[in-house]
Write an enzyme that holds these catalytic residues in place. Sequence first.
Site, PDB file in Angstrom:
ATOM      1  CB  SER A   1      -1.054   9.371   6.513  1.00  0.00           C
ATOM      2  OG  SER A   1      -0.309   9.189   7.300  1.00  0.00           O
TER       3      SER A   1
ATOM      4  CB  ILE B   1       6.507  -3.677   1.249  1.00  0.00           C
ATOM      5  CG1 ILE B   1       5.895  -2.561   0.520  1.00  0.00           C
ATOM      6  CG2 ILE B   1       5.567  -4.961   1.153  1.00  0.00           C
ATOM      7  CD1 ILE B   1       4.893  -1.952   1.088  1.00  0.00           C
TER       8      ILE B   1
ATOM      9  NE  ARG C   1      20.475  -5.434  39.545  1.00  0.00           N
ATOM     10  CZ  ARG C   1      20.817  -4.042  39.282  1.00  0.00           C
ATOM     11  NH1 ARG C   1      19.894  -3.182  39.104  1.00  0.00           N
ATOM     12  NH2 ARG C   1      21.926  -3.520  39.763  1.00  0.00           N
TER      13      ARG C   1
ATOM     14  CD  GLU D   1      -1.157  -3.513  10.176  1.00  0.00           C
ATOM     15  OE1 GLU D   1      -2.375  -3.437  10.526  1.00  0.00           O
ATOM     16  OE2 GLU D   1      -0.344  -4.347  10.397  1.00  0.00           O
TER      17      GLU D   1
ATOM     18  CD  GLU E   1       2.144   4.426  -4.371  1.00  0.00           C
ATOM     19  OE1 GLU E   1       2.637   5.825  -5.143  1.00  0.00           O
ATOM     20  OE2 GLU E   1       1.627   3.728  -4.936  1.00  0.00           O
TER      21      GLU E   1
ATOM     22  CG  LEU F   1      -1.994   1.288   1.625  1.00  0.00           C
ATOM     23  CD1 LEU F   1      -2.796   1.377   0.480  1.00  0.00           C
ATOM     24  CD2 LEU F   1      -2.143   1.056   2.971  1.00  0.00           C
TER      25      LEU F   1
ATOM     26  N   GLY G   1      17.061   0.226  34.619  1.00  0.00           N
ATOM     27  CA  GLY G   1      18.520   1.057  34.657  1.00  0.00           C
ATOM     28  C   GLY G   1      19.204   0.891  33.468  1.00  0.00           C
TER      29      GLY G   1
HETATM   30  C1  LIG Z   1       8.604  -1.397   9.932  1.00  0.00           C
HETATM   31  C2  LIG Z   1       7.634  -0.820   8.992  1.00  0.00           C
HETATM   32  C3  LIG Z   1       6.778  -1.946   8.494  1.00  0.00           C
HETATM   33  C4  LIG Z   1       5.818  -1.187   7.394  1.00  0.00           C
HETATM   34  N1  LIG Z   1       4.957  -2.432   6.687  1.00  0.00           N
HETATM   35  C5  LIG Z   1       4.369  -1.946   5.759  1.00  0.00           C
HETATM   36  C6  LIG Z   1       3.692  -3.076   4.747  1.00  0.00           C
HETATM   37  O1  LIG Z   1       3.790  -4.214   5.176  1.00  0.00           O
HETATM   38  N2  LIG Z   1       2.841  -2.537   3.799  1.00  0.00           N
HETATM   39  C7  LIG Z   1       2.455  -1.047   3.734  1.00  0.00           C
HETATM   40  O2  LIG Z   1       1.981  -0.866   2.742  1.00  0.00           O
HETATM   41  N3  LIG Z   1       3.103  -0.073   4.540  1.00  0.00           N
HETATM   42  C8  LIG Z   1       3.945  -0.617   5.531  1.00  0.00           C
HETATM   43  N4  LIG Z   1       4.582   0.482   6.278  1.00  0.00           N
HETATM   44  C9  LIG Z   1       4.246   1.779   6.167  1.00  0.00           C
HETATM   45  C10 LIG Z   1       3.658   2.411   7.347  1.00  0.00           C
HETATM   46  O3  LIG Z   1       2.009   1.958   7.049  1.00  0.00           O
HETATM   47  C11 LIG Z   1       3.504   3.935   7.205  1.00  0.00           C
HETATM   48  O4  LIG Z   1       4.858   4.311   7.599  1.00  0.00           O
HETATM   49  C12 LIG Z   1       2.346   4.651   7.836  1.00  0.00           C
HETATM   50  O5  LIG Z   1       1.152   4.446   7.306  1.00  0.00           O
HETATM   51  C13 LIG Z   1       2.662   6.260   7.959  1.00  0.00           C
HETATM   52  O6  LIG Z   1       3.071   6.525   6.631  1.00  0.00           O
HETATM   53  P1  LIG Z   1       4.391   7.269   6.504  1.00  0.00           P
HETATM   54  O7  LIG Z   1       5.523   6.814   6.739  1.00  0.00           O
HETATM   55  O8  LIG Z   1       4.397   7.654   4.823  1.00  0.00           O
HETATM   56  O9  LIG Z   1       4.424   8.742   7.295  1.00  0.00           O
HETATM   57  P2  LIG Z   1       3.347  10.084   6.871  1.00  0.00           P
HETATM   58  O10 LIG Z   1       2.128   9.701   6.154  1.00  0.00           O
HETATM   59  O11 LIG Z   1       4.161  10.748   5.809  1.00  0.00           O
HETATM   60  O12 LIG Z   1       3.233  10.669   7.846  1.00  0.00           O
HETATM   61  C14 LIG Z   1       4.253  11.513   8.684  1.00  0.00           C
HETATM   62  C15 LIG Z   1       3.553  12.035   9.962  1.00  0.00           C
HETATM   63  O13 LIG Z   1       2.554  13.154   9.629  1.00  0.00           O
HETATM   64  C16 LIG Z   1       1.373  12.714  10.270  1.00  0.00           C
HETATM   65  N5  LIG Z   1       0.203  12.970   9.366  1.00  0.00           N
HETATM   66  C17 LIG Z   1      -0.024  12.567   7.993  1.00  0.00           C
HETATM   67  N6  LIG Z   1      -1.040  13.177   7.606  1.00  0.00           N
HETATM   68  C18 LIG Z   1      -1.567  13.829   8.565  1.00  0.00           C
HETATM   69  C19 LIG Z   1      -2.970  14.647   8.679  1.00  0.00           C
HETATM   70  N7  LIG Z   1      -3.719  14.782   7.616  1.00  0.00           N
HETATM   71  N8  LIG Z   1      -2.837  15.461   9.951  1.00  0.00           N
HETATM   72  C20 LIG Z   1      -2.344  15.210  10.979  1.00  0.00           C
HETATM   73  N9  LIG Z   1      -1.093  14.355  10.811  1.00  0.00           N
HETATM   74  C21 LIG Z   1      -0.680  13.723   9.560  1.00  0.00           C
HETATM   75  C22 LIG Z   1       1.516  11.165  10.619  1.00  0.00           C
HETATM   76  O14 LIG Z   1       0.553  10.744  11.592  1.00  0.00           O
HETATM   77  C23 LIG Z   1       2.986  11.003  10.951  1.00  0.00           C
HETATM   78  O15 LIG Z   1       3.200  11.570  12.243  1.00  0.00           O
HETATM   79  C24 LIG Z   1       5.408  -0.074   7.152  1.00  0.00           C
HETATM   80  C25 LIG Z   1       6.213   1.066   7.966  1.00  0.00           C
HETATM   81  C26 LIG Z   1       7.177   0.476   9.006  1.00  0.00           C
HETATM   82  C27 LIG Z   1       8.201   1.681   9.657  1.00  0.00           C
END
Ligand SMILES: Cc1cc2nc3c(=O)[nH]c(=O)nc-3n(C[C@H](O)[C@H](O)[C@H](O)COP(=O)(O)OP(=O)(O)OC[C@H]3O[C@@H](n4cnc5c(N)ncnc54)[C@H](O)[C@@H]3O)c2cc1C
Length: 394
Positions: A133, A159, A272, A364, A128, A126, A340
């Site tokens: 978000s 991913i 401990r 997610e 990119e 999902l 600690g």
């Molecule tokens: C270890 C790991 C495994 C993952 N596995 C998968 C996977 O298997 N498949 C997959 O598809 N994705 C996966 N992800 C992606 C994950 O779902 C995304 O990182 C997550 O949805 C956030 O998207 P982003 O990283 O692009 O952050 P962004 O969307 O860029 O967000 C950055 C910050 O801005 C905030 N923000 C964004 N929009 C708004 C808004 N409108 N209002 C207020 N705050 C906002 C967010 O809350 C966040 O704090 C994975 C991520 C990690 C780190």
Amino acid sequence: MISYRLGDEHEELRLTVADFARDIVAPVIGGYYERGEFPYDIVARMGKLGLFGLPFPEEYGGMGGDFFTLCLALHELARVDSSVAITLEAGVALGAMPIYRFGDEEQRGRWLPDLCRGERLAAFGLTEPGGGSDIPGGMRTVARLDDGEWVIDGSKAFITNAGTAITSLVTALAITGSPGSRREISAIIVPSGTPGLTVGPKYSKVGWCASDTRELAFTSCRVPAANLLGERGRGYAQFLQTLDEGRVALAALSAGLAEGCVDECLRYVGERAAFGRRLGYYQFKIANMDARANGARLAWYDAAARMHAGEPFKKQAAIAKLTASNAAMDNARDATQIFGGYGFMNDYPVGRFYRDAKVLEIGEGTSEVQRMIIARQLGLGQAGPGDEADATLV
Ligand SMILES: Cc1cc2nc3c(=O)[nH]c(=O)nc-3n(C[C@H](O)[C@H](O)[C@H](O)COP(=O)(O)OP(=O)(O)OC[C@H]3O[C@@H](n4cnc5c(N)ncnc54)[C@H](O)[C@@H]3O)c2cc1C
């Protein structure tokens, strides 16, 4: 009368996974974590135990259980380690589940048996590089039909399970409408090894270090038209449904981590001598941690119960994800503090728990996205990330 007491079968499964986590995972996972190595042998044993087939019918090689059973397994695994728990969660709740829910009989029969045995893993494509978000608004990956095949161009970021030696497929979300027309988004199954699919190197991560996370690039990547998953144009709605369920699973994983912090602290203060003098102070901190873990457990039980009853559970899933991930983060911080200096050493699991907890507030759907979902379910705010109203746009 509502009871959260587990029935005999669920309790038996819970104990089986707890034993597995204690006897098989705990002794070796720290080494995998430090080496950043994917634990193939543990995953194979999880497969033999039937964990990857828990919520799927026996006709596809599953265990004939339910989603609640999967969540119980995730909770017990995460009490000991989150890398193996997220490998299971991403492989089943995000990877195999869309094939089961939205696939046709040919797709289910072809992919599910290997996935249910844990011999192969599926990934969920999902997010990119431009932002997770902001999907679908920020999506760039496109797919067009050409001569009976989908031709996919674009990329996916972060991913899970995307590049292991046993990964069999990724379901990728792509814009399938023609330029200038109404936005249309579909899910497409892309098998591993398809020409034009490039799997990036493993990310260097803060946590979940024994799990596999990669970037994927699609360059004129061609798959048969029959690899469309479900109905054309319904991909985003399908992925939202998958994520609602996935959030319950991730909440269970988070609650498990929160409870694991309590387990470790109880063990440590028992060991401990110094704690004899300080127990008065720490007993309240640990009591707080236990209260948080208990709240997290009840939150995911509640969401899962509503899901199983066929009731709306979107708000409860978001509440469970938000509260359980907060509990995990708070408990991991408190546990590390109680330990600690040892809390900062790799000899004890709490440092690993601390590193693993943060991503629970991000993956997610971030905590901010969960709050938006809850607010909208309360009738506040406008359509945005993670909302069905968005899905109707596509
Ligand atoms: C270890 C790991 C495994 C993952 N596995 C998968 C996977 O298997 N498949 C997959 O598809 N994705 C996966 N992800 C992606 C994950 O779902 C995304 O990182 C997550 O949805 C956030 O998207 P982003 O990283 O692009 O952050 P962004 O969307 O860029 O967000 C950055 C910050 O801005 C905030 N923000 C964004 N929009 C708004 C808004 N409108 N209002 C207020 N705050 C906002 C967010 O809350 C966040 O704090 C994975 C991520 C990690 C780190």
